[in-house]
Scaffold this motif. Sequence first.
Motif, PDB file in Angstrom:
ATOM      1  N   GLN A1575       4.605  65.247  39.036  1.00 31.33           N
ATOM      2  CA  GLN A1575       5.904  64.573  39.106  1.00 31.33           C
ATOM      3  C   GLN A1575       6.129  63.585  37.964  1.00 31.33           C
ATOM      4  O   GLN A1575       7.234  63.074  37.789  1.00 31.33           O
ATOM      5  CB  GLN A1575       6.090  63.861  40.455  1.00 31.33           C
ATOM      6  N   GLN A1576       5.071  63.267  37.206  1.00 33.14           N
ATOM      7  CA  GLN A1576       5.230  62.345  36.068  1.00 33.14           C
ATOM      8  C   GLN A1576       5.694  63.076  34.813  1.00 33.14           C
ATOM      9  O   GLN A1576       5.734  62.489  33.734  1.00 33.14           O
ATOM     10  CB  GLN A1576       3.884  61.657  35.784  1.00 33.14           C
ATOM     11  N   GLN A1577       6.069  64.340  34.957  1.00 34.67           N
ATOM     12  CA  GLN A1577       6.440  65.145  33.792  1.00 34.67           C
ATOM     13  C   GLN A1577       7.597  64.531  33.009  1.00 34.67           C
ATOM     14  O   GLN A1577       7.675  64.621  31.793  1.00 34.67           O
ATOM     15  CB  GLN A1577       6.821  66.554  34.263  1.00 34.67           C
ATOM     16  N   SER A1578       8.455  63.851  33.722  1.00 34.81           N
ATOM     17  CA  SER A1578       9.669  63.325  33.075  1.00 34.81           C
ATOM     18  C   SER A1578       9.342  62.321  31.980  1.00 34.81           C
ATOM     19  O   SER A1578      10.169  62.058  31.109  1.00 34.81           O
ATOM     20  CB  SER A1578      10.574  62.677  34.137  1.00 34.81           C
ATOM     21  N   GLN A1579       8.148  61.736  32.005  1.00 32.97           N
ATOM     22  CA  GLN A1579       7.802  60.748  30.971  1.00 32.97           C
ATOM     23  C   GLN A1579       7.523  61.397  29.621  1.00 32.97           C
ATOM     24  O   GLN A1579       7.498  60.713  28.602  1.00 32.97           O
ATOM     25  CB  GLN A1579       6.547  59.966  31.391  1.00 32.97           C
ATOM     26  N   ASP A1581       8.099  64.167  26.604  1.00 35.63           N
ATOM     27  CA  ASP A1581       9.022  65.078  25.917  1.00 35.63           C
ATOM     28  C   ASP A1581       8.233  66.355  25.604  1.00 35.63           C
ATOM     29  O   ASP A1581       7.527  66.458  24.596  1.00 35.63           O
ATOM     30  CB  ASP A1581       9.523  64.427  24.632  1.00 35.63           C
ATOM     31  N   PHE A1614       2.783  71.197  33.869  1.00 35.49           N
ATOM     32  CA  PHE A1614       4.169  70.724  33.890  1.00 35.49           C
ATOM     33  C   PHE A1614       5.156  71.882  33.992  1.00 35.49           C
ATOM     34  O   PHE A1614       6.357  71.677  33.878  1.00 35.49           O
ATOM     35  CB  PHE A1614       4.482  69.917  32.641  1.00 35.49           C
TER      36      PHE A1614
END
Length: 1615
Positions: A1575-1579, A1581, A1614
């Motif tokens: 869930q930390q993928q959004s950090q 690019d 991811f």
Amino acid sequence: MSEPYVKKLSTILLDSVTDKDPLVQEQVCSALCALGESQPEETLSACEEHLRQHEKLAHPYRTMVLRAMETIVSNHISELGKDVTRAIILLASSEMTKVKDLVSDWQQAASSVLVAVGKRFVGMVMEEMLGKFQPGVLPHCFVVQTLANLSVFNVFGMVPFLTSVLSTMLPMLGMAKHDSMRVVFCCALQRFSESTLEYLANLDQAPDPTVRKDTFASDISSAYDTLFHHWLQSREAKLRLAVVEALGPMSHLLPSEKLEEQLPKLLPGVLALYKKHAETSHVSKSLGQILEAAVSVGSRTLEVQLDSLLAALHAQICVPVETSSPLVTSNQKEVLRCFTVLACCSPERLLAFLLPKLDTSNERTRVGTLQVLRHIINSAAAQMEAKKPFILSSMRLPLLDPNSKVKRAVVQVISAMAHHGYLEQPGGEAMLEYIVQQCALPPEAQHQKPSGEEEPPADSVRDISVSTLYLVSTTVDRMSDVLWPHLLQFLTPVRFTGALTPLCRSLVHLAQKRQEAAAEAPLIQYDGNVTLPSPYAIATRLLTVSSSPYLGGGRGAASLCLLNVLHRDIHPSLGQRWATTIALLLEHLEEHTAKTLSQKEWEEKLLVFLRDSLAVVSDNTWICQLSLEMCKQLPCYNGTPQEKNFLYKCVGTTLGAASSKDVVRKLLQELLETARYQEEAEREGLACCFGICAISHLDDTLAQLEDFVRSDVFRKSIGIFNLFKDRSDNDVDRVKGTLILCYGHVAAQAPRELVLARAESDILRNMFQCFSTKVLGIKVETKDPGLQLCLVQSVCMVCQAICSSAQAGSFHFTRKAELVAQMMDFIKAEPPDSLRTPIRKKAMLACTHLVSLEPELEEQVQSDIIHSCLHSIMAVPPEPEGEGGPQEFLYLDTMHALEDLLRSILRRNMTPQGLQLMVEHLSPWIKSPRGYERVRALGLSACLLQFFLEHLHVSALVPFHNLGLLVGLFSPRCADLWPATRQEAVSCVYSLLYLQLGYEGFSRDYRDDVAERLLPLKDGLVHPDPAILFHACHSIAQIIAKRLPPDQLINLLLTLFESLGDPDKNCSRAATVMINCLLKERGSMLLEKVPEIMSVLRSRLQETREEHVLQSAQHSVYVLASQHCVAVVTSLLGSPLPFDSHTCSLWRALAVEPGLSAQVLGLLLEKMSRDVPFKESRAFLLSSAPDRVATLLPLALFAGLLLRVSCTVGVQLPRNLQAKERRASSSALASRTLDPCSTAVDALRAVLLRGGSEDVVQRVELEGGWELLSTSAGHEDGVARLASAMAKFAGPRLPLVMKALLGAQSSVYEAQRVTSTAFLAELLTSNVVNDLMLLESLLDNLAARQKDPCASVRRLVLRGLANLASGSPDKVRAHGPQLLTAMISGLDDGDGPHSLVALEAMAGLAKLLGLVEPEDLRAVLLHTAIRIRPFFDSEKMEFRSVSIRLFGHLNKACHGACEDVFLEQVVGGLVPLLLHLRDPQASVAAACRFALRMCGPNLECEELADVFQKHLQDGRGLHFGEFLNAACKHLMCYFPDLLGRLVSTSLFYFKSSWEDVRAAAPMLTGFLVLHVEPQQQSQVDLEQLTAALQLLLKDPAPKVRVKAAETLGRLVKFA
């Protein structure tokens, strides 16, 4: 997003599969597999698409992709959908058949993919394969191979297809023209047959239980015809092997009639292959399968082929097995399997073939036959049951074969027989005896390497026999009645001695089992069993062999255990006693080893055990019977002298317990008549036997000895006519010697009160009667050394017995003088230069006992004894180093005997005179030029002095009048060349001082503090350094001086003066040291002896030319003159005129010390005032130079020269001087080259030396500072070392030096400002500036130079300010703000990105941080951290190392009080620190370790801090991957929000110039991704990261590409 992203990752990786580096290729494949673990369908689809779109991709790369696909399919077959599966099947099929040529790796990889898919989707795979397996068209070979492999991996799925496959394939067999294709068909038929057989064997689990064997019969039959009749005749060996491998499983599927019909052809055809192939295991395996098939159908034609089968198989089993060849071993296993099949169907024919083979003498034939026999005994037990007698009888000749391989095979056969009841049959006893014989093989053979043929060492036979005997005894229940009591009869025969240990262990186990079954019944039943040994024989045998307890693998413990178990059968009364005593004996053996066990002590324990057992039995008849058995067994031990000797002692012990005198006399007579007198051990054993027997039967023993002497046997042995011609003179002497020994042992063992009365009248008389013989009325003494030794030994025992008697004091020994004279004759007859026999030792021991008996010997006799004994042993040269052995032990024993003799003589005269007599005899040896003689003499002296001291009894206070002489004799030896002599000499002096204390009235246990100081000195004398030795001698002399009585001083000095001429220079020098020490300590009381001393000194100087003697004499005169000046001067003036050189030397001694010189001159002047003036006195007075007083250093000159040096560094000579210099150097006339700077440095050194600062010059010289001063690169360091030396050795002069140098701070010359600043900066490293009240002014002056236009000056200013931390750390806190401001200013110095000023500022801050006030530090903390961050990635190693280490110090200073703003800097520094752990420079990596350890506590994560502490300790190896994995795990666990920041920072290092750092960056990213939650993928690019990693896949460094590929595989998380 997940599917496109996985596809993108896969595409990137697949594009990199063509990398040239194998490691990168391997990592790319691993990354693809990692993607497949998460998203198998998407990854497989990407691989399939890639291979479709890149048709021109080379086959090695296609192979790698296919292998990755196979791995993914194998691991995730259950997750794959049909669409993906169909695409994979089509791709793999296409790849496999794309080219007709054989490309093994590529096509095999594609085939493996199909097989992996076929484990679940067999129908789809078969559909595709059958499409390429069309009738009438020869298929691709890998299509056939795929079908074959699929049938093995999916039996239940594939067998239903086999009928159609076979029907299609059979016509193709005729179309296959190439051998390679035929091999593939053969392999396929083999696999099809094997899978069919497995299917049929597991019909209960099969999907179609209606499948029958005959379903395949016709197809297999057709295939058989082609393979056997056509392909088996091929010339290609590979094809023939493939055919025969296929025929084995195919034979089980042939119709019974067809198999029966073909066997007459099939079996010879297969057997013929044995001759055509070296590797025959496949042939044997197939043959076994064919035989099993034939037996299963009840073939009748097999009987016809049996002879040829047996011959061929037997030839195969007789091939020698190479342990390193698994194929040969495998072949033998398959051949034995064939024999098992034949044994089950035709046991009679098989045995009729095998058993005659055992009679052959050929080793391989016999060994092979025995192997087969053992195998069928185990594997066809039911069929062999009725054949047991025949098999046993056939073993007769193999039992006689001496070959080790045959023996081993025989033992293995017997082991198999034991398990199947063969040994219970008639003839089984021979098998048992054979096993025991092999157990008795000598263990020494196990170390002999076999020669010639590869024969196994004998120990393998023995070891396997031992283990077989024990296993059969303990694990085969049916063997108990066979082995017991049969094994007992092997105990007593000598030829089975080597087997005693395993025999006893087996018997103990068997006996214990029988006891458990019938506790009260006797174990041994003698009813009609005459072959079993009697209880007496068993007891005698087991007790005797126990005397060598560790031989034969521990036969002592095993024998005693068996004896304990059989106690009831030995005698009913022994059980309870033996349970205790034998347990103690066994415990004693466990506590020792063969090396530590004392043989004498052990034998004594066994004899006590025997004596105790006899007392418990207390049955004369039983004891007499036991003694008869012991005597009967004596000849059995002729080959083992030690055991026979012990048995003699047992005989003596048993006879001593017998009450029947007739039996005792009779057996003693037999022993004397049957003894083997030529054996030394037997003579000693017989004598011991008589001695032990005499304890209880003295009269009978003596009477029997006397009867034997008078008997015809003895008389005929020694008569002049020598009727027994077979006996030589030596034999006669040995008989006499034995009788003499018997008398000696009788005297030694018999009761003392009885011996005293019989010693002279019977024992000694008969001994000497045997020693000397009357020939024609003339008494003749033998010269035989053995007989002499026996007499000496026996006399010694007789004397010892007399001395130990309670009535020895009143005993008057009339033959004492005669015996002493006899012993002396023996000693004098021995060669003085060698020691080969113990005659001397024994004779000295005899004299030792004789001396103590009455009447007392005359003084002259005693003196002769001492003289003769010393000369007989002292001069014997020692054995060469490392070759001591028995001779060394004999010498030590002889020396101990000599010590005992001298002590015995001294005991008769315990006075100083008696001691003096001893020392006089030893004195020549103490002064001997040979070192080993001095060692021995000093050792004896120390021993005698210690004895004298221990037995000293002073009834009145009497003087020890010869103390000085004795101390003077021994003390110089404290410096002897031999360390042992030195230590013994100290021991002598130590004893003498305590003797003096004893004579003064002190008690024996009194300990004197002064004398005790000798003992530590003794240990130090081992050191060979002369300086240490003479220092120790001086200390010894001081101790002597404190304890020597005044009246002994002159005697000591005169004796020491004699030692000045000692040939040993060390001892001579030691005498000089001691003389001077004694004169210094006690010279004040020698006033009256001065003339005598001076006279002796002059005479000694005339006798020797040694320089050290002259120096000693001079010093002695000086010391004496210091105490008795008038007497010394008067003595010297009395010397004859003109003075000789020695007298002049003594006069010079008085001019050493000015005070004494003045006193002497005053005396001379006083004398000269009454005489004519003496001219030389004035000249002599003028010659004495006054002491020089050092002047102060010209400080201004020092400063000026130092500044001149700074201005001449790198300066050249003027041109005119350069020309002169070149001319001088070319003519080789110049003694030194001209150089402005070197000249200035030399001048500076000269000023320091003349100014009295030699220490400064030496220190700078030692550190290489003068050379550095002259060079541009090292000038600053040279100035610093000069300043450091000045601070250390010339502190008081620094104020003026500083004053002179401070003026140069404003000089227009930059070089002078640099030099003066460097000097002043270095002074701050020492506390001396603080002590001299110069600190404040120095700091102010340096601070004022911070704006100097010269960067070097600014840098040196910062260095000086930082030096305050080491020179005056207590002052840092007070000046903290000023120092920190200076350092921060240095950080901001605008002198370029690689400013040395900034570097110095960072180094200085690292020193100061721990000493300033926290408030002062907090104000600059953030600015400092921000300012030094760019230096982390500097191209200069020094900047990276210093800045990172400073960052660590900043963190350390913040522990427990880290503000959020600084924590941001800590987090920002994590990635650079982690990555620079892989920095190519070790110092940078070490700084990163330190910084990370310091950062840990500030991150407030104990687990992460623990990881840093555990992995990053200095000096410990770092496994970077393991550490980074652990660190990232905790970072992502506790700080998941940092992922984006950490990844973006690591991206910066993807372009680092250092490949190790470049490789570490993607590695760090990969571990972060590995441990973070999806869930930390959004950090992150992902596009940017993927692009960067894709770029890294093209990096020139393979290690970078490997890590990039690995990280790409992890990004699937991811997806």
